[in-house]
Design a protein around this motif. Structure first.
Motif, PDB file in Angstrom:
ATOM      1  N   LYS A 155      45.019  31.560  42.485  1.00 50.16           N
ATOM      2  CA  LYS A 155      43.637  32.029  42.589  1.00 50.16           C
ATOM      3  C   LYS A 155      43.590  33.545  42.765  1.00 50.16           C
ATOM      4  O   LYS A 155      42.796  34.236  42.120  1.00 50.16           O
ATOM      5  CB  LYS A 155      42.948  31.332  43.773  1.00 50.16           C
ATOM      6  CG  LYS A 155      41.432  31.310  43.674  1.00 50.16           C
ATOM      7  CD  LYS A 155      40.822  30.569  44.843  1.00 50.16           C
ATOM      8  CE  LYS A 155      41.086  29.070  44.712  1.00 50.16           C
ATOM      9  NZ  LYS A 155      40.574  28.300  45.858  1.00 50.16           N
ATOM     10  N   LEU A 156      44.489  34.073  43.630  1.00 46.47           N
ATOM     11  CA  LEU A 156      44.544  35.526  43.849  1.00 46.47           C
ATOM     12  C   LEU A 156      44.921  36.267  42.559  1.00 46.47           C
ATOM     13  O   LEU A 156      44.370  37.325  42.255  1.00 46.47           O
ATOM     14  CB  LEU A 156      45.558  35.867  44.949  1.00 46.47           C
ATOM     15  CG  LEU A 156      45.144  35.561  46.381  1.00 46.47           C
ATOM     16  CD1 LEU A 156      46.320  35.761  47.330  1.00 46.47           C
ATOM     17  CD2 LEU A 156      43.987  36.462  46.797  1.00 46.47           C
ATOM     18  N   ALA A 157      45.838  35.705  41.799  1.00 47.68           N
ATOM     19  CA  ALA A 157      46.266  36.325  40.547  1.00 47.68           C
ATOM     20  C   ALA A 157      45.127  36.336  39.532  1.00 47.68           C
ATOM     21  O   ALA A 157      44.920  37.331  38.833  1.00 47.68           O
ATOM     22  CB  ALA A 157      47.473  35.579  39.977  1.00 47.68           C
ATOM     23  N   GLN A 158      44.364  35.240  39.473  1.00 45.92           N
ATOM     24  CA  GLN A 158      43.247  35.170  38.530  1.00 45.92           C
ATOM     25  C   GLN A 158      42.140  36.157  38.904  1.00 45.92           C
ATOM     26  O   GLN A 158      41.509  36.751  38.035  1.00 45.92           O
ATOM     27  CB  GLN A 158      42.695  33.750  38.468  1.00 45.92           C
ATOM     28  CG  GLN A 158      43.578  32.821  37.661  1.00 45.92           C
ATOM     29  CD  GLN A 158      43.125  31.375  37.723  1.00 45.92           C
ATOM     30  OE1 GLN A 158      42.358  30.983  38.593  1.00 45.92           O
ATOM     31  NE2 GLN A 158      43.645  30.569  36.792  1.00 45.92           N
ATOM     32  N   GLU A 159      41.920  36.341  40.228  1.00 43.32           N
ATOM     33  CA  GLU A 159      40.908  37.300  40.678  1.00 43.32           C
ATOM     34  C   GLU A 159      41.285  38.714  40.267  1.00 43.32           C
ATOM     35  O   GLU A 159      40.426  39.522  39.939  1.00 43.32           O
ATOM     36  CB  GLU A 159      40.734  37.225  42.198  1.00 43.32           C
ATOM     37  CG  GLU A 159      39.972  35.998  42.653  1.00 43.32           C
ATOM     38  CD  GLU A 159      40.007  35.835  44.173  1.00 43.32           C
ATOM     39  OE1 GLU A 159      40.440  36.773  44.869  1.00 43.32           O
ATOM     40  OE2 GLU A 159      39.598  34.762  44.643  1.00 43.32           O
ATOM     41  N   ALA A 160      42.582  39.002  40.296  1.00 45.02           N
ATOM     42  CA  ALA A 160      43.054  40.335  39.917  1.00 45.02           C
ATOM     43  C   ALA A 160      43.211  40.463  38.397  1.00 45.02           C
ATOM     44  O   ALA A 160      43.604  41.520  37.901  1.00 45.02           O
ATOM     45  CB  ALA A 160      44.387  40.620  40.596  1.00 45.02           C
ATOM     46  N   GLU A 161      42.924  39.376  37.669  1.00 43.75           N
ATOM     47  CA  GLU A 161      43.080  39.306  36.220  1.00 43.75           C
ATOM     48  C   GLU A 161      44.507  39.640  35.779  1.00 43.75           C
ATOM     49  O   GLU A 161      44.733  40.346  34.803  1.00 43.75           O
ATOM     50  CB  GLU A 161      42.060  40.220  35.522  1.00 43.75           C
ATOM     51  CG  GLU A 161      40.627  39.757  35.707  1.00 43.75           C
ATOM     52  CD  GLU A 161      39.620  40.635  34.976  1.00 43.75           C
ATOM     53  OE1 GLU A 161      40.034  41.594  34.313  1.00 43.75           O
ATOM     54  OE2 GLU A 161      38.415  40.338  35.091  1.00 43.75           O
ATOM     55  N   LEU A 162      45.480  39.130  36.553  1.00 42.33           N
ATOM     56  CA  LEU A 162      46.897  39.313  36.250  1.00 42.33           C
ATOM     57  C   LEU A 162      47.589  37.958  36.265  1.00 42.33           C
ATOM     58  O   LEU A 162      46.947  36.936  36.452  1.00 42.33           O
ATOM     59  CB  LEU A 162      47.546  40.260  37.274  1.00 42.33           C
ATOM     60  CG  LEU A 162      47.058  41.714  37.231  1.00 42.33           C
ATOM     61  CD1 LEU A 162      47.581  42.476  38.438  1.00 42.33           C
ATOM     62  CD2 LEU A 162      47.490  42.407  35.952  1.00 42.33           C
ATOM     63  N   ASP A 163      48.901  37.964  36.075  1.00 39.56           N
ATOM     64  CA  ASP A 163      49.663  36.721  36.035  1.00 39.56           C
ATOM     65  C   ASP A 163      50.469  36.537  37.312  1.00 39.56           C
ATOM     66  O   ASP A 163      50.891  37.498  37.953  1.00 39.56           O
ATOM     67  CB  ASP A 163      50.629  36.735  34.847  1.00 39.56           C
ATOM     68  CG  ASP A 163      49.899  36.910  33.522  1.00 39.56           C
ATOM     69  OD1 ASP A 163      48.990  36.112  33.256  1.00 39.56           O
ATOM     70  OD2 ASP A 163      50.249  37.835  32.774  1.00 39.56           O
ATOM     71  N   LEU A 164      50.718  35.273  37.644  1.00 37.58           N
ATOM     72  CA  LEU A 164      51.590  34.922  38.767  1.00 37.58           C
ATOM     73  C   LEU A 164      52.955  34.590  38.168  1.00 37.58           C
ATOM     74  O   LEU A 164      53.076  33.663  37.383  1.00 37.58           O
ATOM     75  CB  LEU A 164      51.019  33.717  39.520  1.00 37.58           C
ATOM     76  CG  LEU A 164      51.770  33.290  40.773  1.00 37.58           C
ATOM     77  CD1 LEU A 164      51.651  34.358  41.843  1.00 37.58           C
ATOM     78  CD2 LEU A 164      51.234  31.973  41.290  1.00 37.58           C
ATOM     79  N   VAL A 165      53.958  35.387  38.515  1.00 39.06           N
ATOM     80  CA  VAL A 165      55.288  35.227  37.922  1.00 39.06           C
ATOM     81  C   VAL A 165      56.302  34.906  39.011  1.00 39.06           C
ATOM     82  O   VAL A 165      56.350  35.595  40.040  1.00 39.06           O
ATOM     83  CB  VAL A 165      55.726  36.516  37.177  1.00 39.06           C
ATOM     84  CG1 VAL A 165      57.102  36.350  36.576  1.00 39.06           C
ATOM     85  CG2 VAL A 165      54.719  36.865  36.099  1.00 39.06           C
TER      86      VAL A 165
END
Length: 164
Positions: free
Chosen positions: A31-41
């Protein structure tokens, strides 16, 4: 693994600017990654719990490829150049071969000198060993013997490397 591929219950999360965000569920991290419009790797899958980072995956892949390319540039490939001779080689021919070997060695390559025996020449193998020894002696100033002269079938060969 990125985004939806991460199936762990808990992950240790690192933010986009490198700060530790602590241990949380993978859903919260996603959810945090989507809010930042980035990917979770997932960076360290073997760690307990696995370490994930919020980054731009495309940029991350590009950086990895660039680092790999840089590492490849710095590494030096050593080729083995082969010089073939027969046991009844004349001195002038031998000197020509020595000069070629000297060129190869100064370029940083290894040189494999092969003495080929054909037919009845096999009866005089031990007497021909001195040709390889002379070859190594002539190149003493630029080369060292890496592998001594050894008979393998109908060929006797030795390997020389550049002197350091």
């Amino acid at each position: 693994m990125i985004n939806g591929q991460i199936r762990d219950k808990e992950v240790r999360l690192i933010g986009e600017d490198g700060e530790q965000l602590g241990i949380m569920s993978s859903k919260e991290a996603m959810k945090l990654a989507q809010e930042a419009e980035l990917d979770l790797v997932k960076i360290a899958p073997k760690a307990q719990p696995p370490v994930c980072k919020i980054i731009d995956y495309g940029k991350y892949r590009y950086e990895l490829a660039r680092k790999e390319k840089e590492a490849k540039k710095k590494q030096k490939t050593v080729e083995i150049k082969e010089i073939r001779m027969s046991p009844n080689i004349d001195t002038n021919d031998l000197n020509t071969k020595v000069n070629n070997a000297r060129k190869f060695l100064t370029k940083g390559n290894k040189v494999k000198i092969t003495l080929r025996f054909r037919g009845r020449e096999m009866a005089h193998v031990q007497q021909s060993r001195h040709i390889l020894d002379d070859f190594a002696k002539l190149l003493e100033d630029v080369a060292t013997v890496e592998k001594e002269a050894k008979l393998e079938g109908r060929n006797m060969s030795m390997i020389l490397t550049e002197r350091r």
